[in-house]
Scaffold this motif. Structure first.
Motif, PDB file in Angstrom:
ATOM      1  N   ALA A 174       0.829  -1.212   0.000  1.00 38.45           N
ATOM      2  CA  ALA A 174       0.000   0.000   0.000  1.00 38.45           C
ATOM      3  C   ALA A 174       0.860   1.258   0.000  1.00 38.45           C
ATOM      4  CB  ALA A 174      -0.926  -0.009   1.210  1.00 38.45           C
ATOM      5  N   GLN A 175       1.932   1.256   0.777  1.00 43.31           N
ATOM      6  CA  GLN A 175       2.795   2.425   0.846  1.00 43.31           C
ATOM      7  C   GLN A 175       3.564   2.610  -0.466  1.00 43.31           C
ATOM      8  OE1 GLN A 175       2.747   4.720   3.134  1.00 43.31           O
ATOM      9  NE2 GLN A 175       4.296   5.953   2.086  1.00 43.31           N
ATOM     10  N   GLY A 176       4.047   1.510  -1.014  1.00 45.14           N
ATOM     11  CA  GLY A 176       4.749   1.601  -2.297  1.00 45.14           C
ATOM     12  C   GLY A 176       3.847   2.117  -3.397  1.00 45.14           C
ATOM     13  N   ARG A 177       2.608   1.649  -3.424  1.00 48.43           N
ATOM     14  CA  ARG A 177       1.656   2.103  -4.426  1.00 48.43           C
ATOM     15  C   ARG A 177       1.337   3.588  -4.247  1.00 48.43           C
ATOM     16  NH1 ARG A 177      -2.190  -1.338  -3.414  1.00 48.43           N
ATOM     17  NH2 ARG A 177      -1.756  -2.840  -5.063  1.00 48.43           N
ATOM     18  N   ARG A 178       1.190   4.005  -2.989  1.00 43.79           N
ATOM     19  CA  ARG A 178       0.848   5.395  -2.690  1.00 43.79           C
ATOM     20  C   ARG A 178       1.960   6.338  -3.170  1.00 43.79           C
ATOM     21  NH1 ARG A 178       0.302   4.756   2.435  1.00 43.79           N
ATOM     22  NH2 ARG A 178      -1.788   3.918   2.202  1.00 43.79           N
ATOM     23  N   GLU A 179       3.194   5.989  -2.895  1.00 43.60           N
ATOM     24  CA  GLU A 179       4.314   6.839  -3.326  1.00 43.60           C
ATOM     25  C   GLU A 179       4.415   6.891  -4.844  1.00 43.60           C
ATOM     26  OE1 GLU A 179       8.052   6.115  -1.495  1.00 43.60           O
ATOM     27  OE2 GLU A 179       7.244   6.124   0.551  1.00 43.60           O
ATOM     28  N   ALA A 180       4.193   5.757  -5.497  1.00 41.54           N
ATOM     29  CA  ALA A 180       4.301   5.715  -6.953  1.00 41.54           C
ATOM     30  C   ALA A 180       3.225   6.575  -7.612  1.00 41.54           C
ATOM     31  CB  ALA A 180       4.198   4.268  -7.434  1.00 41.54           C
ATOM     32  N   GLU A 181       2.030   6.594  -7.024  1.00 43.57           N
ATOM     33  CA  GLU A 181       0.939   7.395  -7.586  1.00 43.57           C
ATOM     34  C   GLU A 181       1.254   8.888  -7.594  1.00 43.57           C
ATOM     35  OE1 GLU A 181      -2.287   6.197  -5.122  1.00 43.57           O
ATOM     36  OE2 GLU A 181      -2.761   4.412  -6.321  1.00 43.57           O
ATOM     37  N   GLN A 182       2.159   9.300  -6.721  1.00 45.67           N
ATOM     38  CA  GLN A 182       2.522  10.715  -6.627  1.00 45.67           C
ATOM     39  C   GLN A 182       3.659  11.095  -7.571  1.00 45.67           C
ATOM     40  OE1 GLN A 182       3.420  11.136  -2.455  1.00 45.67           O
ATOM     41  NE2 GLN A 182       1.327  10.677  -1.806  1.00 45.67           N
ATOM     42  N   ASP A 183       4.184  10.108  -8.301  1.00 44.62           N
ATOM     43  CA  ASP A 183       5.334  10.349  -9.175  1.00 44.62           C
ATOM     44  C   ASP A 183       5.007   9.850 -10.584  1.00 44.62           C
ATOM     45  OD1 ASP A 183       7.720  10.455 -10.529  1.00 44.62           O
ATOM     46  OD2 ASP A 183       8.907   9.473  -8.968  1.00 44.62           O
ATOM     47  N   PRO A 184       4.801  10.740 -11.549  1.00 39.21           N
ATOM     48  CA  PRO A 184       4.422  10.324 -12.905  1.00 39.21           C
ATOM     49  C   PRO A 184       5.502   9.509 -13.612  1.00 39.21           C
ATOM     50  CG  PRO A 184       4.947  12.677 -12.848  1.00 39.21           C
ATOM     51  CD  PRO A 184       4.898  12.216 -11.419  1.00 39.21           C
ATOM     52  N   HIS A 185       6.726   9.544 -13.104  1.00 37.14           N
ATOM     53  CA  HIS A 185       7.812   8.776 -13.729  1.00 37.14           C
ATOM     54  C   HIS A 185       8.076   7.462 -13.010  1.00 37.14           C
ATOM     55  CE1 HIS A 185       8.873  12.007 -16.470  1.00 37.14           C
ATOM     56  NE2 HIS A 185       8.812  12.860 -15.463  1.00 37.14           N
ATOM     57  N   CYS A 186       7.195   7.105 -12.065  1.00 34.82           N
ATOM     58  CA  CYS A 186       7.398   5.881 -11.295  1.00 34.82           C
ATOM     59  C   CYS A 186       6.401   4.812 -11.731  1.00 34.82           C
ATOM     60  CB  CYS A 186       7.252   6.146  -9.800  1.00 34.82           C
ATOM     61  SG  CYS A 186       7.683   4.715  -8.779  1.00 34.82           S
ATOM     62  N   PHE A 187       6.912   3.632 -12.039  1.00 33.00           N
ATOM     63  CA  PHE A 187       6.103   2.495 -12.448  1.00 33.00           C
ATOM     64  C   PHE A 187       6.023   1.535 -11.277  1.00 33.00           C
ATOM     65  CE2 PHE A 187       5.944  -1.787 -14.551  1.00 33.00           C
ATOM     66  CZ  PHE A 187       4.656  -1.680 -15.051  1.00 33.00           C
ATOM     67  N   PHE A 188       4.808   1.311 -10.760  1.00 31.11           N
ATOM     68  CA  PHE A 188       4.624   0.412  -9.624  1.00 31.11           C
ATOM     69  C   PHE A 188       4.267  -0.985 -10.120  1.00 31.11           C
ATOM     70  CE2 PHE A 188       2.011  -1.609  -6.317  1.00 31.11           C
ATOM     71  CZ  PHE A 188       2.926  -1.590  -5.269  1.00 31.11           C
ATOM     72  N   ILE A 189       5.029  -1.970  -9.697  1.00 29.05           N
ATOM     73  CA  ILE A 189       4.772  -3.362 -10.085  1.00 29.05           C
ATOM     74  C   ILE A 189       3.896  -4.002  -9.021  1.00 29.05           C
ATOM     75  CG2 ILE A 189       5.817  -5.602 -10.531  1.00 29.05           C
ATOM     76  CD1 ILE A 189       8.182  -4.148 -11.758  1.00 29.05           C
ATOM     77  N   ASP A 190       2.708  -4.357  -9.427  1.00 28.60           N
ATOM     78  CA  ASP A 190       1.651  -4.767  -8.512  1.00 28.60           C
ATOM     79  C   ASP A 190       1.447  -6.286  -8.574  1.00 28.60           C
ATOM     80  OD1 ASP A 190      -0.643  -5.154  -7.060  1.00 28.60           O
ATOM     81  OD2 ASP A 190      -1.728  -3.481  -7.930  1.00 28.60           O
ATOM     82  N   ASP A 191       2.012  -6.995  -7.602  1.00 36.12           N
ATOM     83  CA  ASP A 191       1.933  -8.453  -7.595  1.00 36.12           C
ATOM     84  C   ASP A 191       0.501  -8.941  -7.468  1.00 36.12           C
ATOM     85  OD1 ASP A 191       2.976 -11.000  -7.689  1.00 36.12           O
ATOM     86  OD2 ASP A 191       3.538 -11.090  -5.588  1.00 36.12           O
ATOM     87  N   GLU A 192      -0.374  -8.127  -6.932  1.00 37.26           N
ATOM     88  CA  GLU A 192      -1.761  -8.532  -6.727  1.00 37.26           C
ATOM     89  C   GLU A 192      -2.580  -8.488  -8.006  1.00 37.26           C
ATOM     90  OE1 GLU A 192      -3.697  -6.550  -3.414  1.00 37.26           O
ATOM     91  OE2 GLU A 192      -1.730  -6.050  -2.592  1.00 37.26           O
ATOM     92  N   ASN A 193      -2.279  -7.536  -8.890  1.00 32.41           N
ATOM     93  CA  ASN A 193      -3.177  -7.277 -10.015  1.00 32.41           C
ATOM     94  C   ASN A 193      -2.516  -7.278 -11.386  1.00 32.41           C
ATOM     95  OD1 ASN A 193      -5.574  -6.654  -8.328  1.00 32.41           O
ATOM     96  ND2 ASN A 193      -4.300  -4.968  -7.621  1.00 32.41           N
ATOM     97  N   SER A 194      -1.218  -7.506 -11.463  1.00 30.71           N
ATOM     98  CA  SER A 194      -0.520  -7.359 -12.731  1.00 30.71           C
ATOM     99  C   SER A 194      -0.738  -8.539 -13.672  1.00 30.71           C
ATOM    100  CB  SER A 194       0.986  -7.188 -12.493  1.00 30.71           C
ATOM    101  OG  SER A 194       1.679  -7.228 -13.722  1.00 30.71           O
ATOM    102  N   ARG A 195      -1.326  -8.263 -14.818  1.00 30.30           N
ATOM    103  CA  ARG A 195      -1.463  -9.288 -15.868  1.00 30.30           C
ATOM    104  C   ARG A 195      -0.106  -9.621 -16.473  1.00 30.30           C
ATOM    105  NH1 ARG A 195      -6.095  -7.552 -13.477  1.00 30.30           N
ATOM    106  NH2 ARG A 195      -7.984  -8.184 -14.587  1.00 30.30           N
ATOM    107  N   THR A 196       0.788  -8.651 -16.490  1.00 28.75           N
ATOM    108  CA  THR A 196       2.119  -8.882 -17.064  1.00 28.75           C
ATOM    109  C   THR A 196       2.912  -9.863 -16.217  1.00 28.75           C
ATOM    110  OG1 THR A 196       2.073  -6.605 -17.889  1.00 28.75           O
ATOM    111  CG2 THR A 196       4.184  -7.738 -17.949  1.00 28.75           C
TER     112      THR A 196
END
Length: 440
Positions: free
Chosen positions: A215-237
């Motif tokens: 949750a914290q990693g996702r929150r920080e990434a959302e505030q940075d347009p150059h940050c790509f958050f890798i989401d183990d819960e929802n990533s199709r990739t």
């Protein structure tokens, strides 16, 4: 949570913290079940093609992959001595017991070398092509050039992890030049954090569990347009990166003279945390073998999030804390309290079942595998070894699996990590395993 949830028979059994086995009542024929995933065979084949394009780069960046031409893959091996140990303990296991050694995958020594590395490679490819710096016909080793590394250094990657996913993503991201941050939960082992830091990765530590780190990693990434958050819960990739393993397994088993068809069924037992890795592998297995493969998720008794989510149909809307379970386990890679809703729904008609086992049991199996086969794994990687003993008569009858058929079965425990555990840490695992065996 409602009283009705707490009265659910599977929930009540999970609350006892005793080993639980759940066979999926919603299991469908593979042809039907695959329609619920939202991904196709073509998607998985495109993932395999992407990994082929990146193979020369991986061979150059990680010399340990060079002999395999830059393909990150692990062997399957028979473990007959371990099968005999299990038989002496609880009765014969019909068929043959094998191990898939993702525990010893190159680069990061765990199954996460599949999905994690694949997602970073796919992201790098997308960025470079969009910027006009790469075409799919090019030699992908160009991505290791100073010019491309400078380009990637302006981009950031973040991930939340209990350990192994962060290790894989951190190492490959740093190799390409990305600015990468791994948010590590309290369960993560110290040596994994130090290995990441040795590669120049930023590690943010939390006193809380996996959910907080994500949750914290996702929150920080959302505030940075150059940050790509890798989401183990929802990533199709990520999911597709793991699926490639399932596609490749058919050729591996054929090379080992293991037939898979209706008369020679395959049973695969997959340690499960949030679900992305085992879900993706199971998807690939169902694509490769259809109804002839039976897939099971294995979880700690203290972290049974996927079994809880799938058996109740609540998926990510329920966490183990909601039913009074503490999510504390020695199996750090499986210490997840809330499952992936994407994976739970994708596998709702494809997964054959789930089961739980105690930390004590994982340690017993860890010590036994080391003694019988001289194979050393981390605790979570042993969860699959318990699988063959969970098949009951009702399940076999339901699937028309008679004694003759089961004698021709292949049982494959998917070993998920342990190949890079430091010797001192491994000795502590082995000592804990010996104590668990002595305690009976």
């Amino acid at each position: 949570m409602s009283d009705s949830l707490l009265q659910h028979p599977v929930v009540r059994q999970l609350q006892t913290l005793e080993a639980t086995t759940w066979f999926n009542p919603h299991l469908a024929r593979v042809e039907e079940g695959l329609k619920q995933v939202g991904l196709t065979r073509q998607d998985a084949q495109e993932a395999e093609a992407r990994l082929q394009r990146f193979a020369p780069l991986l061979a150059q960046a990680f010399p340990e992959t060079a002999t395999a031409g830059g393909i990150i893959e692990s062997p399957v091996i028979a473990i007959p001595a371990m099968q005999q140990w299990l038989a002496a303990e609880n009765g014969a296991i019909p068929g043959a017991l094998w191990l898939k050694k993702d525990s010893h995958l190159p680069v990061s020594g765990s199954i996460k070398a599949r999905g994690g590395i694949y997602e970073v490679l796919a992201h790098a490819e997308r960025l470079a092509i969009t910027a006009g710096l790469l075409t799919t016909e090019a030699d992908y080793r160009i991505l290791l050039s100073p010019r491309l590394r400078a380009f990637f250094s302006q981009q950031r990657i973040a991930v939340g992890s209990t350990g192994n996913l962060g290790l894989s993503i951190g190492i490959i991201s740093a190799a390409l030049g990305f600015d990468v941050t791994v948010h590590m939960s309290a369960d993560a082992r110290a040596w994994k954090k130090e290995k990441l830091r040795s590669h120049g990765v930023k590690v943010v530590e939390y006193a809380q569990d996996y959910g907080v780190a994500v949750a914290q990693g996702r929150r920080e990434a959302e505030q940075d347009p150059h940050c790509f958050f890798i989401d183990d819960e929802n990533s199709r990739t990520l999911f597709l990166g793991y699926a490639v393993a399932g596609l490749r397994l058919r050729a591996q088993l054929e090379a080992a003279d293991r037939t898979v068809d209706a008369a020679h069924p395959l049973f695969v037992y997959l340690p499960c945390g949030v679900g992305g890795g085992p879900g993706g592998v199971a998807f690939g297995l169902k694509l490769a073998f259809g109804d002839d493969v039976h897939c099971f998720f294995a979880e700690p008794t203290h972290s049974p999030c996927m079994l809880l989510g799938m058996s109740t149909g609540l998926h990510e809307a329920v966490a183990v804390a909601d039913i009074g379970i503490d999510n504390k386990t020695a199996a750090d890679g499986l210490a997840v309290g809330r499952p992936s809703g994407f994976v739970g729904r994708a596998m709702a008609q494809l997964i054959d079942g789930c089961y739980t086992l105690s930390d004590k049991r994982m340690y017993q199996l860890l010590a036994a595998l080391a003694a019988t086969e001289n194979l050393r794994l981390e605790p979570s990687a042993l969860a699959g070894i318990a699988g063959p003993q969970r098949l009951n008569a009702d399940y076999l009858v339901q699937h028309r699996l008679n004694a003759e058929t089961m004698a021709c079965a292949t049982h494959l425990a998917w070993a998920t990590g342990g190949g890079m555990v430091p010797e001192e840490e491994m000795q502590a695992y082995l000592a804990a395993g010996q104590r668990a065996l002595s305690a009976g």
